[in-house]
Design an enzyme around this catalytic site. Structure first.
Site, PDB file in Angstrom:
ATOM      1  CD1 TRP A 177      57.725  51.253  77.610  1.00  0.00           C
ATOM      2  CD2 TRP A 177      58.992  52.829  76.666  1.00  0.00           C
ATOM      3  NE1 TRP A 177      57.102  52.466  77.809  1.00  0.00           N
ATOM      4  CE2 TRP A 177      57.858  53.450  77.239  1.00  0.00           C
ATOM      5  CE3 TRP A 177      59.928  53.628  76.020  1.00  0.00           C
ATOM      6  CZ2 TRP A 177      57.646  54.828  77.184  1.00  0.00           C
ATOM      7  CZ3 TRP A 177      59.726  54.998  75.953  1.00  0.00           C
ATOM      8  CH2 TRP A 177      58.602  55.585  76.530  1.00  0.00           C
ATOM      9  CG  HIS A 178      62.602  53.640  73.384  1.00  0.00           C
ATOM     10  ND1 HIS A 178      63.148  53.138  74.537  1.00  0.00           N
ATOM     11  CD2 HIS A 178      62.647  54.994  73.516  1.00  0.00           C
ATOM     12  CE1 HIS A 178      63.524  54.134  75.321  1.00  0.00           C
ATOM     13  NE2 HIS A 178      63.218  55.273  74.730  1.00  0.00           N
ATOM     14  N   GLY A 179      59.905  50.664  70.892  1.00  0.00           N
ATOM     15  CA  GLY A 179      59.256  50.313  69.635  1.00  0.00           C
ATOM     16  C   GLY A 179      59.527  48.890  69.207  1.00  0.00           C
TER      17      GLY A 179
END
Length: 482
Positions: free
Chosen positions: A325-327
């Site tokens: 989700w963060h990247g």
């Protein structure tokens, strides 16, 4: 529009005054908030508004369709799945398409198949992961009958785009925030004053702690291969406080700003660096995201009420998804896996719920055991943040190996970091004293010297002066890229 910008310092008072003195009817207030939120978001790039309007419209229609097909559960499920796929698809194209295309091309090249996938030159819309998850949470809650479908399109669109928490959370639940758009709001002086205090502490954490740490961290990281182990450890520790000051500072400003308009957002950080194990850390760090994954992924998979191997599977799934989700980078996925490896033993030994209280409750200082637990947990978190901060897996491994090399302390590096270290000391001191409060600047008039109004004013004005004098050059918020 950045919180720590002149534009926002002009924008906020204007919106505040118009909201309370010009637009007193509920529907008009909601419409005004929607317009103000779109101005706030469109300030970066007006084209970003197309996506947030599309996301809002998809989830709004989905909610109405689910409600209108109450007697057709299969049809409701199909509608919900289609909405989830559409929203995740939009997020995937903008955030993950190039990642998958590049990695698939590399994988095929290993077996002798040369491909040239078309990559997309797309700008990642600010905060797309945050408002997409907020929209998805609403449609899932409607499907699960936890919240009724919203028929007021203005209120719903304002709920998705509410400017204080639009681009970096907290990721609000429809059960908490959406009903607040349906209830009349009255100006509350005490709530607004406390909101201003929380905003002030957020600015201190962002502009003094995070931005000053960033200067040293960026300098060391740029030449990490030629740095000593102690210097690399120093950079790792400072980045740990940089990302905390940056992200929790944003959350404080967002929550405090929302209170100025009569809204109560969920708490997003609960002094996580005073945690005694990794499980407690994750109950205190980015609370809105971790609880989102818990409620919408972990529990539906069976949570911890299933076979041990499934518990382990479920734990790895939510941490890997959290990392992704963060990247779109393998470092985020490895960061998630790393925390899963730390978390699983605690869960299997049933120690993951051991520390649900506040450390050293009712005492000024922690005992030796608590100090050891907090230091160990903090060091484990530092290692994770080094992986998170690295550009790739190779750099992360190289950095950690070099950091473990024994070396003498470089006085020059310590001197270079004296300002951020002093800021970190103030941060830890104030937050330790205030660890039983909702936020660090929530000073009670019943506490010690602060029972005197003069002492409270001195503290707040001193905080304002420190923030103005020691603010570093403006840095964007780290979590805007997510």
């Amino acid at each position: 529009m950045l919180f720590n910008s002149i534009e926002f310092l002009i924008f906020l008072p204007i919106v505040f005054l118009l909201y309370w003195f010009m637009f007193k009817r509920l529907k008009v207030q909601n419409l005004f908030l929607l317009i103000a939120s779109y101005v706030f978001y469109g300030y970066w790039n007006w084209k970003f508004l197309i996506l947030i309007v599309l996301t809002s419209l998809l989830s709004y229609i989905c909610g109405l369709l689910i409600a209108s097909n109450e007697k057709h559960s299969k049809r409701q499920k199909t509608i919900s799945i289609v909405n989830i796929l559409l929203n995740i698809g939009i997020l995937g194209v903008f955030k993950y398409y190039n990642f998958f295309a590049d990695n698939l091309a590399q994988l095929l090249s290993l077996v002798g198949i040369q491909t040239d996938f078309v990559t997309l030159n797309l700008i990642l819309p600010v905060g797309i992961s945050f408002y997409t998850f907020q929209a998805l949470g609403y449609s899932i809650d409607v499907y699960n009958k936890k919240v009724p479908a919203c028929k007021d399109i203005v209120a719903f669109f304002a709920y998705i785009s509410f400017f204080p928490q639009l681009v970096a959370g907290p990721i609000e639940r429809a059960t908490n925030l959406l009903p607040q758009f349906h209830k009349p709001r009255r100006f509350d002086y005490a709530q607004s004053v406390d909101g201003c205090r929380q905003i002030l502490w957020g600015f201190f954490k962002k502009m003094v702690v995070a931005d000053n740490c960033a200067i040293v961290v960026n300098s060391i990281w740029a030449d990490y291969a030629n740095q000593s182990g102690v210097t690399l450890l120093l950079a790792g520790v400072l980045f740990t406080f940089q990302i905390y000051g940056d992200f929790s500072g944003y959350s404080d400003i967002a929550i405090g700003t929302a209170r100025l308009f009569g809204f109560n957002l969920m708490r997003n950080f609960n002094f996580p660096y005073f945690s005694r194990n990794i499980a407690e850390f994750w109950r205190r760090w980015h609370i809105s995201l971790t609880t989102w994954f818990r409620d919408y992924i972990y529990i539906p998979l069976g949570g911890s009420k299933c076979a041990k191997w499934k518990v382990i599977r479920n734990t790895f799934i939510i941490f890997l998804v959290s990392g992704f989700w963060h990247g779109a980078n393998w470092t985020f996925i490895v960061w998630g896996a790393y925390h899963a490896l730390l978390f699983v033993p605690l869960m299997l030994l049933k120690r993951n719920r051991k520390y649900t209280d506040i450390v050293a409750t009712g005492r000024l200082l922690p005992n030796i055991k608590e100090i050891g637990q907090m230091v160990l947990t903090f060091f484990l978190v530092v290692i994770g943040w080094i992986i998170f901060r690295s550009e790739n897996i190779t750099q992360a491994g190289d950095y950690l190996v070099k950091m473990c090399c024994i070396s003498f302390v470089d006085i020059g590096d310590i001197m270079q970091a004296r300002l951020p270290l002093a800021a970190v000391f103030v941060l830890l001191l104030v937050e330790w004293i205030q660890r039983e409060k909702q936020h660090a600047s929530q000073i009670s008039s019943q506490t010690g010297i602060f029972k005197y109004r003069f002492a409270r004013l001195v503290f707040y004005y001193l905080l304002i002066i420190i923030t103005i004098v020691f603010a570093a050059d403006q840095e964007t918020f780290i979590y805007f890229q997510f």
